[in-house]
Design a protein around this motif. Structure first.
Motif, PDB file in Angstrom:
ATOM      1  N   GLU A  39      24.156 -26.659   4.860  1.00 31.87           N
ATOM      2  CA  GLU A  39      23.825 -25.341   5.409  1.00 31.87           C
ATOM      3  C   GLU A  39      22.960 -24.531   4.443  1.00 31.87           C
ATOM      4  OE1 GLU A  39      27.593 -23.641   6.450  1.00 31.87           O
ATOM      5  OE2 GLU A  39      27.925 -25.102   8.047  1.00 31.87           O
ATOM      6  N   ALA A  40      23.286 -24.590   3.145  1.00 30.93           N
ATOM      7  CA  ALA A  40      22.495 -23.858   2.152  1.00 30.93           C
ATOM      8  C   ALA A  40      21.082 -24.424   2.065  1.00 30.93           C
ATOM      9  CB  ALA A  40      23.177 -23.925   0.781  1.00 30.93           C
ATOM     10  N   TRP A  41      20.951 -25.743   2.178  1.00 32.21           N
ATOM     11  CA  TRP A  41      19.632 -26.384   2.173  1.00 32.21           C
ATOM     12  C   TRP A  41      18.826 -25.933   3.387  1.00 32.21           C
ATOM     13  CZ3 TRP A  41      18.038 -30.131   5.839  1.00 32.21           C
ATOM     14  CH2 TRP A  41      16.773 -30.671   5.595  1.00 32.21           C
ATOM     15  N   LEU A  42      19.449 -25.946   4.560  1.00 36.61           N
ATOM     16  CA  LEU A  42      18.764 -25.518   5.781  1.00 36.61           C
ATOM     17  C   LEU A  42      18.289 -24.072   5.688  1.00 36.61           C
ATOM     18  CD1 LEU A  42      20.710 -26.823   8.899  1.00 36.61           C
ATOM     19  CD2 LEU A  42      18.346 -27.271   8.298  1.00 36.61           C
ATOM     20  N   ALA A  43      19.093 -23.240   5.056  1.00 33.49           N
ATOM     21  CA  ALA A  43      18.751 -21.826   4.932  1.00 33.49           C
ATOM     22  C   ALA A  43      17.706 -21.584   3.847  1.00 33.49           C
ATOM     23  CB  ALA A  43      20.010 -21.018   4.630  1.00 33.49           C
ATOM     24  N   GLY A  44      17.299 -22.644   3.160  1.00 25.41           N
ATOM     25  CA  GLY A  44      16.298 -22.514   2.113  1.00 25.41           C
ATOM     26  C   GLY A  44      16.837 -21.898   0.842  1.00 25.41           C
ATOM     27  N   GLN A  45      18.155 -21.874   0.708  1.00 23.63           N
ATOM     28  CA  GLN A  45      18.768 -21.246  -0.456  1.00 23.63           C
ATOM     29  C   GLN A  45      18.742 -22.136  -1.688  1.00 23.63           C
ATOM     30  OE1 GLN A  45      22.619 -20.404   1.170  1.00 23.63           O
ATOM     31  NE2 GLN A  45      21.921 -18.551   2.197  1.00 23.63           N
ATOM     32  N   ILE A  84      11.729 -29.429   5.433  1.00 24.57           N
ATOM     33  CA  ILE A  84      11.880 -27.990   5.174  1.00 24.57           C
ATOM     34  C   ILE A  84      10.511 -27.331   5.052  1.00 24.57           C
ATOM     35  CG2 ILE A  84      12.589 -26.330   3.389  1.00 24.57           C
ATOM     36  CD1 ILE A  84      14.852 -27.119   5.250  1.00 24.57           C
ATOM     37  N   ALA A  89      14.365 -26.584  11.374  1.00 28.08           N
ATOM     38  CA  ALA A  89      15.593 -25.872  11.713  1.00 28.08           C
ATOM     39  C   ALA A  89      16.470 -26.832  12.506  1.00 28.08           C
ATOM     40  CB  ALA A  89      15.284 -24.625  12.530  1.00 28.08           C
ATOM     41  N   GLU A  91      20.401 -27.267  14.647  1.00 26.32           N
ATOM     42  CA  GLU A  91      21.700 -26.829  15.149  1.00 26.32           C
ATOM     43  C   GLU A  91      22.463 -28.073  15.552  1.00 26.32           C
ATOM     44  OE1 GLU A  91      20.984 -24.284  18.500  1.00 26.32           O
ATOM     45  OE2 GLU A  91      20.258 -22.639  17.251  1.00 26.32           O
TER      46      GLU A  91
END
Length: 166
Positions: A39-45, A84, A89, A91
């Protein structure tokens, strides 16, 4: 004295159970495949932690007759970085968990799919975990998305419907 023995027994029990609980979280296949790290990877964090992938992991995408496979941690991570960079994105909905195998229904977007007007791509992904690491993932595009993708490609004058790498 009795209270002290009970307290010591409780401390020993907790000290034995905490590592077991932590290990269970680390090896829960849903958490390994799609948990906070993903999830953090997907959010670009942050970058994807390489340690979640086995050294010999395999990542496969199936789009009709076109099968793309990335082998080994380095190849997979390089592909994930490209995704990325291309506006990826994702889901998902967990459909089943059987042992160390997680099957999810997915909806994915990237800049290419958006440009073709066929986003999101729907599909099914199977993630297999071994020893707390992802051993393999296989994503298969749904028939409906494949039909929409094929029609969009056929409408492009420069490809004439030829396959375009995803």
């Amino acid at each position: 004295m009795k209270q002290r023995n009970v307290l010591i027994g409780l401390v020993i029990t907790i000290s034995l159970l905490v590592p077991v609980a932590l290990h269970a979280q680390e090896t829960d296949p849903v958490q390994v495949c799609y948990g906070p790290e993903f999830e953090a990877w997907l959010a670009g964090q942050k970058s994807l932690d390489p340690s979640i992938w086995a050294d010999d992991a395999v990542n496969t995408s199936i789009v009709g007759d076109m099968v793309t496979t990335y082998s080994g941690r380095d190849e997979i991570l390089a592909n994930m970085d490209e995704l990325i960079a291309n506006g990826f994105a994702y889901e998902l909905e967990v459909l089943s968990v059987e042992g160390n195998t997680v099957t999810v229904e997915t909806r994915m977007w990237d800049n290419d799919a958006r440009a073709l007007g066929v986003a999101p791509f729907a599909g099914t992904e199977v993630c297999v975990v071994k020893d707390g690491q992802i051993q393999s993932t296989t994503w298969t595009m749904s028939d409906e998305s494949l039909a929409a993708f094929g029609a969009a490609l056929a409408a492009l004058p420069e490809t004439g419907g030829a396959s375009v790498p995803i």
